[in-house]
Design a protein around this motif. Structure first.
Motif, PDB file in Angstrom:
ATOM      1  N   GLY A  73      29.836  24.926  37.231  1.00  0.00           N
ATOM      2  CA  GLY A  73      29.066  24.987  35.999  1.00  0.00           C
ATOM      3  C   GLY A  73      28.262  26.260  35.830  1.00  0.00           C
ATOM      4  N   ALA A  74      28.236  27.127  36.850  1.00  0.00           N
ATOM      5  CA  ALA A  74      27.510  28.401  36.755  1.00  0.00           C
ATOM      6  C   ALA A  74      28.515  29.536  36.654  1.00  0.00           C
ATOM      7  CB  ALA A  74      26.617  28.589  37.970  1.00  0.00           C
ATOM      8  N   SER A  75      28.325  30.420  35.702  1.00  0.00           N
ATOM      9  CA  SER A  75      29.237  31.546  35.518  1.00  0.00           C
ATOM     10  C   SER A  75      28.442  32.846  35.405  1.00  0.00           C
ATOM     11  CB  SER A  75      30.103  31.340  34.262  1.00  0.00           C
ATOM     12  OG  SER A  75      29.291  31.171  33.123  1.00  0.00           O
ATOM     13  N   LEU A  76      29.149  33.927  35.262  1.00  0.00           N
ATOM     14  CA  LEU A  76      28.545  35.254  35.290  1.00  0.00           C
ATOM     15  C   LEU A  76      27.513  35.438  34.186  1.00  0.00           C
ATOM     16  CD1 LEU A  76      28.512  38.143  36.460  1.00  0.00           C
ATOM     17  CD2 LEU A  76      30.384  38.687  34.865  1.00  0.00           C
ATOM     18  N   ASP A  77      26.323  35.874  34.576  1.00  0.00           N
ATOM     19  CA  ASP A  77      25.246  36.221  33.643  1.00  0.00           C
ATOM     20  C   ASP A  77      24.862  37.663  33.929  1.00  0.00           C
ATOM     21  OD1 ASP A  77      23.047  36.468  32.022  1.00  0.00           O
ATOM     22  OD2 ASP A  77      21.757  35.148  33.206  1.00  0.00           O
ATOM     23  N   PRO A  87      33.353  30.314  38.559  1.00  0.00           N
ATOM     24  CA  PRO A  87      32.113  30.005  39.287  1.00  0.00           C
ATOM     25  C   PRO A  87      31.581  31.225  40.039  1.00  0.00           C
ATOM     26  CG  PRO A  87      33.779  28.327  39.688  1.00  0.00           C
ATOM     27  CD  PRO A  87      34.463  29.456  38.993  1.00  0.00           C
ATOM     28  N   VAL A  88      30.277  31.237  40.253  1.00  0.00           N
ATOM     29  CA  VAL A  88      29.618  32.344  40.941  1.00  0.00           C
ATOM     30  C   VAL A  88      28.962  31.849  42.223  1.00  0.00           C
ATOM     31  CG1 VAL A  88      29.222  33.699  38.854  1.00  0.00           C
ATOM     32  CG2 VAL A  88      27.523  32.009  39.559  1.00  0.00           C
ATOM     33  N   MET A  89      28.727  32.788  43.130  1.00  0.00           N
ATOM     34  CA  MET A  89      27.960  32.523  44.342  1.00  0.00           C
ATOM     35  C   MET A  89      27.240  33.815  44.718  1.00  0.00           C
ATOM     36  SD  MET A  89      30.746  32.542  47.503  1.00  0.00           S
ATOM     37  CE  MET A  89      31.739  31.196  46.875  1.00  0.00           C
ATOM     38  N   PRO A  90      26.210  33.747  45.562  1.00  0.00           N
ATOM     39  CA  PRO A  90      25.507  34.970  45.951  1.00  0.00           C
ATOM     40  C   PRO A  90      26.453  36.018  46.516  1.00  0.00           C
ATOM     41  CG  PRO A  90      24.250  33.056  46.651  1.00  0.00           C
ATOM     42  CD  PRO A  90      25.573  32.539  46.140  1.00  0.00           C
ATOM     43  N   ALA A  91      26.187  37.274  46.199  1.00  0.00           N
ATOM     44  CA  ALA A  91      27.074  38.364  46.615  1.00  0.00           C
ATOM     45  C   ALA A  91      27.321  38.357  48.116  1.00  0.00           C
ATOM     46  CB  ALA A  91      26.483  39.703  46.180  1.00  0.00           C
ATOM     47  N   LEU A  92      26.304  38.073  48.917  1.00  0.00           N
ATOM     48  CA  LEU A  92      26.475  38.105  50.362  1.00  0.00           C
ATOM     49  C   LEU A  92      27.388  36.997  50.859  1.00  0.00           C
ATOM     50  CD1 LEU A  92      22.913  39.055  51.658  1.00  0.00           C
ATOM     51  CD2 LEU A  92      24.936  40.522  51.460  1.00  0.00           C
TER      52      LEU A  92
END
Length: 245
Positions: A18-22, A76-81
């Motif tokens: 449910g979270a995408s690029l902002d 979906p997104v996740m922290p870069a690290l």
């Protein structure tokens, strides 16, 4: 203090449902315009399989990378690290950091991405494929990022420890006050040899030691003093510092 890391070609799938690029929510907001332009060009490129294969230097088993780029704004997104994998990120091993060190890493480790420019370790990003030498239809990545990334680094007004490869330095040189780190070995005669594969692992372990210590060094002297106390060999050179492993 900012510790600049190169990205990795390989990336983990998935992310927060449910979270995408902002783009507006990423750190270094001065790069927002450049980010929108590159993302738009990457999505245009992804409409052509043959064009994408050539521009991104993909092999027959890598067509999934085109799908990643096609859905880069909605996946979906996740922290870069957490997103990046590979030798450097395996050695960094953020998953095993405790909460305090993980928070420090999210703030002070910065990945230089060909798609997004500079992103902090905690910035949520999707899986994508774009390298420093990718050939986009309407943009030269070097011309597009070079001045903007350098200006963003200068504006931070803090110590920058540069662990990037030369190819990413070309997309945005660090300010003259930055500390460039070269990973080397030393033979029996004291001659220094720059490393290739072990270069990445050495940088990952060094970045981990920095975040575990939790010290935001204000200058080179502080960094060198800390390293000496941790039995990490950092030698000052004309070009920056050598990390001897």
């Amino acid at each position: 203090m900012l510790v600049l890391l190169p990205p990795s070609e390989t990336k983990r799938d998935g992310g927060v449902r449910g979270a995408s690029l902002d783009l507006a929510g990423l750190s270094f907001t001065s790069l927002s315009v450049q980010r929108r332009q590159v993302v738009a060009d990457v999505r245009r490129l992804s409409r052509s399989v043959s064009g994408s294969m050539a521009a991104l230097a993909l092999g027959p088993t890598q067509r999934f990378e085109i799908d990643r780029n096609r859905t880069v704004s909605t996946s979906p997104v996740m922290p870069a690290l957490d997103r990046y994998t590979g030798v450097l990120y395996d050695a960094l091993d953020v998953e095993s950091l405790d909460g305090v060190a993980r928070e420090f890493a999210g703030e002070h480790l910065v990945v230089h991405s060909a798609l997004f420019g500079l992103v902090r370790g905690s910035d949520p990003i999707p899986a994508y494929r774009l390298s420093h030498d990718s050939r986009l239809p309407e943009l030269s990545l070097r011309r597009h990022w070079r001045e903007a990334v350098t200006a963003a680094l200068v504006a931070t007004d803090c110590l920058v420890i540069d662990l990037r490869s030369n190819s990413y330095i070309a997309l945005g040189p660090a300010p003259s006050s930055a500390v460039a780190v070269r990973v080397v070995s030393e033979d029996a005669r004291g001659r220094r040899i720059a490393l290739s594969h072990f270069n990445k692992a050495g940088k990952g372990r060094f970045a981990r030691a920095l975040v575990e210590a939790g010290i935001a060094h204000a200058g080179v002297d502080s960094l060198l003093e800390w390293a000496a106390g941790r039995d990490i060999r950092l030698d000052r050179t004309e070009a920056g510092v050598d990390l001897v492993i």
